[in-house]
Design an enzyme around this catalytic site. Structure first.
Site, PDB file in Angstrom:
ATOM      1  N   ARG A  31     -10.773  -0.573   8.266  1.00  0.00           N
ATOM      2  CA  ARG A  31     -10.260  -1.700   8.415  1.00  0.00           C
ATOM      3  C   ARG A  31     -11.249  -2.602   9.210  1.00  0.00           C
ATOM      4  NH1 ARG A  31      -3.872  -0.813   9.342  1.00  0.00           N
ATOM      5  NH2 ARG A  31      -3.274  -1.511   7.114  1.00  0.00           N
ATOM      6  N   LYS A  38       0.870  -1.160   0.180  1.00  0.00           N
ATOM      7  CA  LYS A  38      -0.112  -0.175  -0.131  1.00  0.00           C
ATOM      8  C   LYS A  38       0.780   1.198  -0.188  1.00  0.00           C
ATOM      9  CE  LYS A  38      -2.306  -1.105   3.834  1.00  0.00           C
ATOM     10  NZ  LYS A  38      -1.633  -2.107   4.265  1.00  0.00           N
ATOM     11  N   ARG A  92      11.295  -5.075   5.788  1.00  0.00           N
ATOM     12  CA  ARG A  92      11.036  -3.572   5.442  1.00  0.00           C
ATOM     13  C   ARG A  92      11.850  -2.450   5.998  1.00  0.00           C
ATOM     14  NH1 ARG A  92       4.806  -2.243   5.283  1.00  0.00           N
ATOM     15  NH2 ARG A  92       4.781  -2.801   7.063  1.00  0.00           N
ATOM     16  N   ARG A 111      -1.027  -9.200  13.131  1.00  0.00           N
ATOM     17  CA  ARG A 111      -1.391  -8.132  12.001  1.00  0.00           C
ATOM     18  C   ARG A 111      -2.079  -8.845  10.950  1.00  0.00           C
ATOM     19  NH1 ARG A 111       3.831  -4.996  10.897  1.00  0.00           N
ATOM     20  NH2 ARG A 111       2.688  -3.820   9.459  1.00  0.00           N
ATOM     21  N   ARG A 142      10.229  -0.444  11.534  1.00  0.00           N
ATOM     22  CA  ARG A 142       8.944   0.008  12.359  1.00  0.00           C
ATOM     23  C   ARG A 142       8.880  -1.236  13.565  1.00  0.00           C
ATOM     24  NH1 ARG A 142       3.903   0.406   8.466  1.00  0.00           N
ATOM     25  NH2 ARG A 142       3.423  -1.099  10.041  1.00  0.00           N
TER      26      ARG A 142
HETATM   27  N1  LIG Z   1      -8.107   1.999  10.186  1.00  0.00           N
HETATM   28  C1  LIG Z   1      -7.236   1.521  11.350  1.00  0.00           C
HETATM   29  N2  LIG Z   1      -8.121   1.028  12.286  1.00  0.00           N
HETATM   30  C2  LIG Z   1      -7.506   0.739  13.611  1.00  0.00           C
HETATM   31  N3  LIG Z   1      -6.137   0.533  13.566  1.00  0.00           N
HETATM   32  C3  LIG Z   1      -5.249   0.746  12.500  1.00  0.00           C
HETATM   33  C4  LIG Z   1      -5.931   1.224  11.409  1.00  0.00           C
HETATM   34  N4  LIG Z   1      -4.834   1.546  10.412  1.00  0.00           N
HETATM   35  C5  LIG Z   1      -3.621   1.581  10.902  1.00  0.00           C
HETATM   36  N5  LIG Z   1      -4.085   0.783  12.275  1.00  0.00           N
HETATM   37  C6  LIG Z   1      -2.947   0.471  13.303  1.00  0.00           C
HETATM   38  O1  LIG Z   1      -1.789   1.020  12.660  1.00  0.00           O
HETATM   39  C7  LIG Z   1      -1.043   0.017  12.522  1.00  0.00           C
HETATM   40  C8  LIG Z   1       0.050   0.000  11.402  1.00  0.00           C
HETATM   41  O2  LIG Z   1      -0.904   0.462  10.209  1.00  0.00           O
HETATM   42  P1  LIG Z   1      -0.275   0.905   8.663  1.00  0.00           P
HETATM   43  O3  LIG Z   1       0.785   1.376   8.882  1.00  0.00           O
HETATM   44  O4  LIG Z   1      -1.283   0.820   7.811  1.00  0.00           O
HETATM   45  O5  LIG Z   1       0.576  -0.819   8.487  1.00  0.00           O
HETATM   46  P2  LIG Z   1       0.211  -2.205   7.739  1.00  0.00           P
HETATM   47  O6  LIG Z   1      -0.470  -1.804   6.623  1.00  0.00           O
HETATM   48  O7  LIG Z   1       1.581  -2.756   7.374  1.00  0.00           O
HETATM   49  O8  LIG Z   1      -0.672  -2.856   8.907  1.00  0.00           O
HETATM   50  C9  LIG Z   1      -1.892  -1.328  12.429  1.00  0.00           C
HETATM   51  O9  LIG Z   1      -1.188  -2.559  12.664  1.00  0.00           O
HETATM   52  C10 LIG Z   1      -2.716  -1.055  13.369  1.00  0.00           C
HETATM   53  O10 LIG Z   1      -2.552  -1.556  14.567  1.00  0.00           O
END
Ligand SMILES: Nc1ncnc2c1ncn2[C@@H]1O[C@H](COP(=O)(O)OP(=O)(O)O)[C@@H](O)[C@H]1O
Length: 250
Positions: free
Chosen positions: A133, A58, A168, A208, A197
């Site tokens: 999500r 993404k 990553r 995740r 990260r």
């Molecule tokens: N829409 C969302 N609702 C709740 N928690 C979120 C959401 N987007 C991200 N997060 C939190 O932030 C973390 C990192 O998200 P992100 O940077 O999008 O990484 P990835 O797509 O690799 O999981 C997720 O594992 C979750 O804990």
């Protein structure tokens, strides 16, 4: 390849790139529509959602899409990391969930994303990454009358994702995403400042992935009429070319 068109009643979509995942939710194609019933309307897109499992690409695709399509990239993960970095009460609470690979509670995320979407720089066009999500997150946008014109779903087998997550790295100065094996830094200088990260570990990627896999089907229900599935298990430029092809036909 098949193109995605919005018709009077629904948008018929299919996979782009060689299929990796299950058959598309909507397996119809142009042939299944009786002739004369389609009023194909080509549309410019400036409300794009992109979804996919952790490390499905993404962030990498958003880097290219936001610049070339003049869309403001809004990443729920980045917004949350900024909140964590600012040390607010919400940030401290969010960090617990993020470190556990769980979704941060809606009372933190939903308002944060809706407020961000309503900022001037996003009104001309947004690329929403990592939100919604869950079904209730999607419903919260519906209630605010916020809907995408296209919902891109990057599909990559779980076995590939673990390898991608562990390798990553991020450049804290430019925000650029690298991978030690697949997209190495271009110089020693960049290599030295790269960070990993805290949730990009083999141990943390498992919850995740579980979180993503348990939520994605419910979200697709909300966007089945604008869904475009993209094979994310390809070179990043090929993934991007498939996305461009899909957007061109909207
Ligand atoms: N829409 C969302 N609702 C709740 N928690 C979120 C959401 N987007 C991200 N997060 C939190 O932030 C973390 C990192 O998200 P992100 O940077 O999008 O990484 P990835 O797509 O690799 O999981 C997720 O594992 C979750 O804990």
């Amino acid at each position: 390849m098949v193109t995605a068109y919005r018709t009077e009643r629904t948008t018929r979509v299919r996979c782009w790139g060689t299929r990796v995942g299950p058959a598309p939710a909507l397996s119809s194609s142009r042939r299944t529509q009786p002739r004369g019933t389609r009023n194909l309307t080509r549309m410019a897109v400036n409300k794009v959602m992109i979804s996919g499992a952790p490390a499905s690409g993404k962030g990498t695709q958003c880097e290219m899409l936001s610049g070339n399509y003049n869309l403001t990239h809004i990443s729920a993960g980045d917004l949350l990391r900024a909140e964590v970095g600012s040390g607010t009460a919400n940030g401290l609470k969010a960090k617990e969930f993020m470190d556990a690979g769980k979704l941060v509670p809606n009372e933190i995320v939903v308002t944060m994303v809706k407020d961000r979407l309503n900022q001037p720089d996003a009104l001309a066009g947004w690329l929403l990454d990592g939100y919604p999500r869950s079904k209730d997150q999607a419903d919260a946008l519906e209630e605010a009358n916020i809907r995408p014109e296209v919902f891109l779903l990057l599909e990559v087998p779980d076995s590939i994702l673990v390898d991608r997550v562990v390798g990553r790295r991020l450049d804290p100065e430019t925000g650029k995403i690298y991978h030690l094996k697949y997209a190495p830094p271009e110089s020693e200088e960049v290599a030295e400042r790269l960070i990993q990260r805290s949730d990009d570990t083999e141990e943390k990627v498992v919850p995740r992935l579980e979180t993503h896999n348990s939520n994605v089907a419910a979200i697709l229900d909300s966007y089945s009429d604008v869904l475009v599935r993209i094979n994310g298990d390809q070179a990043k430029d090929k993934v991007y070319a498939d996305i461009q092809e899909a957007l061109k036909s909207l």
